[in-house]
Each structure stands twice: as structure tokens, then as C-alpha cells.
Design an enzyme around this catalytic site. Structure first.
Site, PDB file in Angstrom:
ATOM      1  N   ASP A 241     -10.300  -4.032  -6.004  1.00 53.20           N
ATOM      2  CA  ASP A 241      -9.149  -4.564  -5.532  1.00 53.20           C
ATOM      3  C   ASP A 241      -9.779  -5.853  -4.817  1.00 53.20           C
ATOM      4  O   ASP A 241     -10.872  -6.024  -4.403  1.00 53.20           O
ATOM      5  CB  ASP A 241      -8.109  -3.906  -4.766  1.00 53.20           C
ATOM      6  CG  ASP A 241      -6.655  -4.556  -4.870  1.00 53.20           C
ATOM      7  OD1 ASP A 241      -6.678  -5.766  -5.168  1.00 53.20           O
ATOM      8  OD2 ASP A 241      -5.675  -3.885  -4.705  1.00 53.20           O
TER       9      ASP A 241
HETATM   10  C1  BGC Z   1      -3.593  -6.073  -4.617  1.00 48.30           C
HETATM   11  C2  BGC Z   1      -3.622  -5.861  -6.076  1.00 48.30           C
HETATM   12  C3  BGC Z   1      -3.544  -7.181  -6.768  1.00 48.30           C
HETATM   13  C4  BGC Z   1      -4.749  -8.036  -6.306  1.00 48.30           C
HETATM   14  C5  BGC Z   1      -4.988  -9.445  -7.074  1.00 48.30           C
HETATM   15  C6  BGC Z   1      -4.479  -7.093  -3.994  1.00 48.30           C
HETATM   16  O1  BGC Z   1      -4.190  -7.475  -2.919  1.00 48.30           O
HETATM   17  O2  BGC Z   1      -3.469  -5.020  -4.120  1.00 48.30           O
HETATM   18  O3  BGC Z   1      -2.546  -5.292  -6.616  1.00 48.30           O
HETATM   19  O4  BGC Z   1      -3.678  -7.010  -8.466  1.00 48.30           O
HETATM   20  O5  BGC Z   1      -4.472  -8.235  -5.115  1.00 48.30           O
HETATM   21  O6  BGC Z   1      -4.153 -10.409  -6.812  1.00 48.30           O
END
Ligand code: BGC
Length: 770
Positions: A294
Site C-alpha cells: 500500500d
Molecule cells: C489506501 C489504498 C489505496 C492507495 C492508493 C492508500 O492510502 O489505503 O486503499 O489504494 O492509498 O491510492
């Protein structure tokens, strides 16, 4: 715990886990010709790659259009040119994507980039938030939303989406409960499958399909205290039976990638958790796609306390993470770690190969510009058909929680007082994670009501209250351009104006609740009521004696005890996408009969959390109908009951259920029994009903939940019509992971329950005989 015991526990944990889920000491399948072709292509390519180019593939950077952290990628163009980038996310339109891809095509080996984004509930045609979609219990509908999202996203240059989010969530304080399918394992798994099918279709090389990325692996929804990014500590029983199946279902449906969660799992953060990313994911589940961290998940391991960037990057790669989102820990340290013997060439090759394979599967090596088609971008995004579908979809997700004296549907005559901080806001409508929604074209509820009500209805609109009394809280709750203007008049003045309008009206529609950014990422709450200032407004409106309809905006279960007692009608509309304003009006005026059912339990108060229907019985359960008994499992000050049970939702019509009949009370392995029930529409409107099957395993080698959803069917009935709904019960649906993590059905007594929600069910008993 001393180290020896810890090691032993870890060994046991791994050993048990190895026998679990799918128990795949799987036999190697013979490689098919397509696979062989891909293998040889990738092998040849990798033979030409330098170590820097290989590590470059593991680097995911952001294009900067929508970011969820403070880190932002820099020097992106020069990095692409040097082969230091594997993919970009949050960059859209064929023009911009073509430009980036052209740079990649000038790099030494011309390896195409993959382009991702958080296409979560639709693309520009934004559908209701995932929790709302789950409330439709309509699998073809949900699949179609993902199909439309994939068509639009791919027409705008994208080929990879960070969806579906399949984290089971049972603590409504957690803001991200809005982004998933709620509390239930079975419903969540069904939705996970159709979402993947919707995005990927049956052929990833098609130009209108995109690769799914299941997230967040794993157990992110069980964050302690419902506080975002918080630690998860969980038994294997709960993991295997309740939390892991939706991830597995999405992967079995063919999802090409998976995103690692931010949280710590039993002492090891997911991003560095070898048991999770290798033993479980690769060895047991045989997952062949790629893993991505993530946002800054790799560098966050430093804060978790696992070491410096070089150490944590090596740990993460070794654990089984293939791609580093935004941290650039892989890019900047892995080569040195290789030289120092901290990672192996094989580990880097593994990650590089899996990412190249994803690009191959998407057909990017054949045509890197296949998604860069200006004509498609012009013709396939926000089409009238898609917008109409968004409107229909919205109407299917609303849940009617109360409708005393049939206040709803509203007549298309007379005067309506429309009140509340959410009544005339466009920005508040689509819901969290709708980065592509164009707010200019989003009708507010006021506009929606005007569109649907026609000229015979007079609408008196007033604000009534700000979102929250505290301006700072309102600012935190309306970020990312989701402003709700504040009115500087005093609370009393605002309420007075609204009450005066209410007195002149035949009915009051109060648009209250959460703003869209009060749920979603980093939006956990400890108070789950409608903000106090809005509640005071609602009380004043109810006091006028006029019938009040509460149109409740919410990204999570809310606590609504006062509202349930005092407000005659409550329609929970969640956040319904770009057509929510029209869709809500369609339901308010009876063009569409509401049919949504809660995919989450609504508690009476926050102290009951986590509250979910599939709980264990305990050794001291309350007797039926009691709400306090000394030395029983309960609270002094509130009953154990939810305010609204899982699966609950009313209709403008009424449904009655006959008795539950089983065609046999004995089930044998390899056979099935049929549970049937007759459902009748006894009201005045045509309507849809979700008939739900639950099972309880009465005696087991492990404790089993008091009820578990095992099937559901959505039927539609004309007034006066009856239908008999049948469910098959076989050994397979009785299986669970026992204490040795074997997936078994145990002989003995079971109960089947069928009804309109988990509480109001008809029951029948049967035995599994082996
Ligand atoms: C979130 C994800 C997301 C990623 C990219 C993160 O902060 O937890 O769900 O896909 O950002 O935007």
C-alpha cells in the site's frame, strides 16, 4: 513470552496454517501453450535486463492526481527514461498516459508501464459507495457496476484498479467500513467474486478490461478500536473462518494482483509478513499474480519499528512483496542489499517476473498504447446509458429503516420543507473515493427533488444547521474538495428559519447525517450519532408535529436510537454516486420501491462495538427475550440487541413468510436437502425482497456462530403475488475450519433459518449424518 516459546508458537502457527485454506500441497498443473509462450517471452526479456532495470520494475510511482499520504513521487519522467519505474498510478487521460508510455518506449528495453488508479465504485460514472452496493444484495448489478467502471477507466488510459476492497469490518468506528461490503464473510465473498469478474471480464487482453487488485491483505478491517491503520491481533479460527475467505474468493475468481495492508498482524506488519505473503498466499493459495504494497507501506515499516529503509525494504521483498508503492525503498536500497547478501537475485527476479507477467497478460507488450484511444475516451465515458444505470443502481442501495403511517412515498403535490446541511450539496453526494467524479454534473438532493417532483410541489429549502457546530471538525470532515459551505448565523437562527418553513409545509424532508469524508480512509469516529447540532435541528423539526422524513447520509452504521423512536420515516441513502440526488427523489416519490438490506449491523450505541450477528453463543448467553440477567453475558445499561439487525430493510409494500419446509431432516454426504419457503407480497406496491438463509451448527469440535449467512435470493413480487423460494443445503456449506485448520463438516444437529433479515426468521432442524 520468551524467545523459545515464541519460536515454538510461530512454528505451530505456520504448521497449522500450511494445512489450511485450500490445503494446497497442490499438484503442479501441466503448463499450457499460452503459459509456455509467456514464460519464454519473459525469460528472454529478463535475460537482457540489468539489475537496475529489474529493480526499476518493482517501483510504483504516483502521477500525483490523487494521493493518500504526504509522500509524492518526484522526477518521474527521468526515472521512466532510465527504466526506474514499473508503473504509475493516479495519472489519467489517454494524452497523459501516452506521454508517459512514450518515455518508457524510449528506455533501453522499451518495457511498457502499467497504469493504475483507485477506481473503487465506478470511474467518472460514479456508483454508490461499496457498502451501499453491498446493501443491494444484487450480484448481477454489482458486477455490472464493475464492468462499466472498467470500460470507462480503460477508455481513459488505465489498465489496473486498486479494487475490490474486501476487508470484513465489524467495528463501525472504522471509517473504511464504507469502502467494503460490510461484516459478513459469505456476502463479502460473493461480492468479491463478481467485482473481479466485472473488472477483468473473461479476457484481460481485451481493451475494455482492467486488472483487479484485491485489498487490503489482510485483516485491515479488524483494526483495534476502529482506528485507522491500527494493529490487528487475531486468532486463526477467526482469520480462517471469517476474515480470509473474501480475499481467497477474489483470487479464485482470477484477480491478477493483491495489495498488502498497512496493519500489524499478530506482531508482524503485513508488508513484512512472510507467513502472510508467502506461506499463505503463495504456498497454500497458489496465487500466481503479483503483490503490491500500500501507499508508502514499505517505508512505514520503519515507524513500525523494523529497521531503516534498507532493512525494511529487504524484509518486505523477502516476505513476498513484489512492488513498492511510492516509498522508493526498493529502488534505492535493493541493489545494495543484494551486494550485501541481504536479499537474493532469485527474490528480485521473482518480483520482476510477476510484474512483467501482469503486463504481458494485459497485452501491453503487444501494444503499449492500446488503452490510449482518444475516441474511446470521448465516446465511452459518462454515456447517457451509464448515467441512467448509476441512477437505477443508487435506488437499489437505499435502506428504508422506518416508515410509520406510510409517510413514504411522498405525494407529488403540496409543500415540502427540505432542510439540512446535506440537502443542497453536490460535493457531498458521490461518497468517499470518487476521485474522478465531476461535481458540476452531480445533482444535489434539492435538484433531484425538483427534477422528479414536478411543478405541483412547492419546495421550501433551508440549511437548518451546519454539518457540525465545530468549524475545525467540519473542515476535517470535508477535505479533498468536498466542502459544505458554512453559514455564520447562530444555531438558533438557522433552526428558527427551518422550523418556520416546516410549519408552512405538509411534510419535512431532513437531509442529515455524515458528510462523505466522515467515512473512508483516515476518517474513524468515536461518536456514531448524527452530529449533535443536526440532531438538535431534527428535534425541533419533529416538535412541529409535521411528518418528518429523515434522509440519512452515512458511510457506516450509525447510532439512531432517538431518531428511531421519534422520527416517523428514515431512509438510509449512504452515499449514492453521481446520480444519488435523482435516485433519492425516485425513491422518495415512489417511482422506485426501496429494497436495500443492511450489510452491517446497526448498534444502539458505540459501547456495543464490535457488534455483528455471527457472534459466538458464550457459555452464559442471555435467555431469549431477556435483556439483563445477572451473571450472564450482557451489559447493565443496554440490551445486547442491535438497533437494526443485519439483513434488515423495509419496503413500501409488506412481505409475509410462510413456514420453512425441508424436504428431509437428514443430510448425507454427497446429497442435498432443499429448504423452501413461500413469500407473499401482501401490500399495495410491487417490490423486491432479499430472502436470506442462515445456518447454525448446534454442536461442533469448535464453537460455532449463532447464525451464519449461507445463501440469499432477491425476488420481485407484484401485489398479491407469492413465490416459493428454495435453497439447497449440502455438506459443502456446512464446512468450517476446525482447530487444526482442516475444512470440515461435522456430523450432528443443525438449524436452518430463513427470513427477511437475521432476526425475523422461520426455523427448521436437520441432521448431518455421516
Ligand atoms: C489506501 C489504498 C489505496 C492507495 C492508493 C492508500 O492510502 O489505503 O486503499 O489504494 O492509498 O491510492
Amino acid at each position: 513470552m520468551n524467545t523459545h516459546i515464541m519460536k515454538k508458537a510461530h512454528f505451530l502457527f505456520t504448521l497449522l496454517a500450511l494445512f489450511a485454506l485450500g490445503s494446497s500441497a497442490q499438484v503442479k498443473k501441466a503448463t499450457n501453450p499460452q503459459q509456455a509462450k509467456m514464460d519464454s517471452f519473459i525469460k528472454n526479456l529478463m535475460a537482457k535486463m540489468t539489475i537496475d532495470e529489474k529493480i526499476g520494475q518493482l517501483n510504483l510511482v504516483t502521477g500525483g492526481e490523487a494521493t493518500t499520504g504526504s509522500a509524492v513521487s518526484t522526477d518521474v519522467e527521468s526515472k521512466i527514461a532510465k527504466g526506474n519505474v514499473g508503473g504509475i498510478f493516479s495519472l489519467t487521460t489517454p494524452q497523459k498516459i501516452r506521454k508517459a508510455q512514450e518515455i518508457a518506449m524510449k528506455s533501453r528495453l522499451k518495457i511498457p508501464l502499467i497504469f493504475g488508479q483507485d477506481v473503487i465504485h465506478g470511474y467518472k460514472t460514479t456508483f454508490p459507495i461499496p457498502l451501499a452496493l453491498a446493501a443491494s444484495w444484487d450480484m448481477p448489478l454489482i458486477q455490472k457496476t464493475a464492468r462499466v467502471a472498467a470500460t470507462e477507466a480503460s477508455a481513459d488510459g488505465l489498465n489496473w484498479t486498486f479494487s475490490p476492497m474486501v476487508d470484513i469490518a465489524r467495528d463501525a468506528r472504522w471509517g473504511r467500513i464504507a469502502e467494503g461490503s460490510g461484516e459478513d464473510t459469505f456476502l463479502g465473498s460473493e461480492i468479491a467474486k463478481v467485482m473481479v469478474k466485472g473488472y477483468q471480464g473473461d479476457d484481460l487482453t481485451k481493451v475494455n478490461t482492467i486488472m483487479a487488485c484485491v485489498k487490503h491483505f489482510a485483516l485491515y478491517g479488524a483494526a483495534e478500536g476502529g482506528r485507522d491503520y491500527n494493529t490487528t491481533d487475531m486468532s486463526l479460527d477467526r482469520m480462517y473462518n471469517d476474515y480470509l475467505p473474501p480475499y481467497k474468493a477474489a483470487l479464485d475468481a482470477g484477480a491478477g494482483s493483491i495489495m498488502v495492508s498497512f496493519n500489524d498482524i499478530n506482531g508482524v506488519p503485513a508488508t513484512a509478513n512472510k507467513w502472510l505473503l508467502t506461506d499463505l498466499l503463495r504456498k497454500q493459495w497458489d496465487f500466481k499474480g503479483f503483490v503490491v504494497s500500500d501507499y508508502t507501506g514499505v517505508s512505514e515499516l520503519i515507524e513500525h519499528g523494523l529497521g531503516d529503509l534498507k532493512t525494511v525494504s529487504a524484509l518486505s521483498l523477502k516476505a513476498g512483496n513484489d512492488m513498492d508503492m511510492v516509498s522508493e525503498g526498493f529502488l534505492t536500497t535493493l541493489k545494495k542489499s543484494l551486494q550485501d547478501g541481504k536479499v537474493t537475485q532469485a527474490e528480485i527476479d521473482r518480483a520482476c517476473r510477476l510484474i512483467l507477467e501482469a503486463k504481458y497478460k494485459l497485452g501491453l507488450f503487444d501494444d503499449p498504447f492500446k488503452y490510449c484511444n482518444d475516441e474511446r475516451a470521448k465516446n465511452e465515458i459518462l454515456t447517457p446509458a451509464n448515467i441512467q444505470f448509476a441512477r437505477e443502481t443508487a435506488t437499489k442501495t437505499f435502506v428504508l429503516l422506518k416508515n410509520q403511517n406510510q409517510v413514504l412515498p411522498l405525494k407529488k403535490s403540496g409543500t415540502i420543507a427540505l432542510v439540512g446541511p446535506l440537502a443542497n450539496s453536490k460535493a457531498n453526494m458521490p461518497g468517499t473515493w470518487s476521485v474522478n467524479a465531476d461535481m458540476e454534473i452531480v445533482p444535489s438532493l434539492l435538484e433531484g427533488i425538483k427534477n422528479v417532483a414536478g411543478n405541483n410541489v412547492k419546495i421550501l429549502h433551508s440549511l437548518g444547521a451546519n454539518l457540525t457546530a465545530d468549524a475545525t471538525l467540519q473542515a476535517h470532515s470535508t477535505m479533498f474538495g468536498r466542502e459544505i459551505p458554512r453559514d455564520n448565523r447562530s444555531e438558533e437562527e438557522l433552526i428558527k428559519e427551518a422550523v418556520e418553513n416546516a410549519k408552512k409545509a405538509d411534510v419535512v424532508v431532513a437531509a442529515l447525517g455524515e458528510s462523505s469524508e466522515m467515512s473512508g480512509e483516515s476518517s474513524s469516529r468515536t461518536d456514531l450519532g448524527i452530529p449533535a447540532v443536526q440532531q438538535r435541528l431534527l428535534q425541533a423539526l419533529v416538535k412541529t408535529g409535521k411528518p418528518v422524513v429523515l434522509v440519512l447520509f452515512a458511510g457506516r452504521p450509525m447510532t439512531l436510537v432517538w431518531e428511531n423512536e421519534n422520527v416517523p420515516a428514515i431512509l438510509n441513502v449512504w452515499f449514492g454516486g453521481i446520480q444519488a440526488g435523482n435516485g433519492i427523489a425516485d425513491v422518495l416519490f415512489g417511482h422506485v420501491n426501496p429494497s436495500g438490506k443492511l450489510p452491517v449491523t446497526f448498534p444502539q450505541n458505540v459501547g456495543q462495538l464490535p457488534l455483528y450477528y455471527a457472534h459466538k453463543n458464550t457459555g452464559r448467553p442471555l435467555e431469549d427475550g431477556k435483556w439483563f440477567q445477572k451473571f450472564r453475558s450482557n451489559y447493565l445499561d443496554v440490551s445486547n440487541d442491535p438497533l437494526y439487525p443485519f439483513g434488515f430493510g423495509l419496503s413500501y409494500t409488506t412481505f409475509t413468510y410462510g413456514d420453512l419446509k425441508l424436504n428431509s431432516n437428514t443430510l448425507k454426504p454427497g446429497q442435498k436437502i432443499t429448504a423452501s419457503i413461500t413469500v407473499s407480497n401482501t401490500g399495495k406496491y410491487a417490490g423486491e425482497e432479499v430472502v436470506q438463509l442462515y445456518i447454525r451448527d448446534m454442536v461442533g469440535s469448535s464453537t460455532r456462530p449463532v447464525k451464519l449467512l449461507k445463501g440469499f435470493q432477491k425476488i420481485s413480487l407484484q401485489p398479491g403475488e407469492s413465490k416459493t423460494v428454495s435453497f439447497n443445503i449440502d455438506e459443502e456449506i456446512l464446512k468450517f475450519y476446525n482447530s487444526e485448520l482442516k475444512f470440515v463438516a461435522e456430523a450432528g444437529d443443525f438449524k436452518a433459518f430463513v427470513g427477511p433479515n437475521v432476526r425475523d426468521v422461520k426455523t427448521a432442524d436437520f441432521k448431518l449424518v455421516k
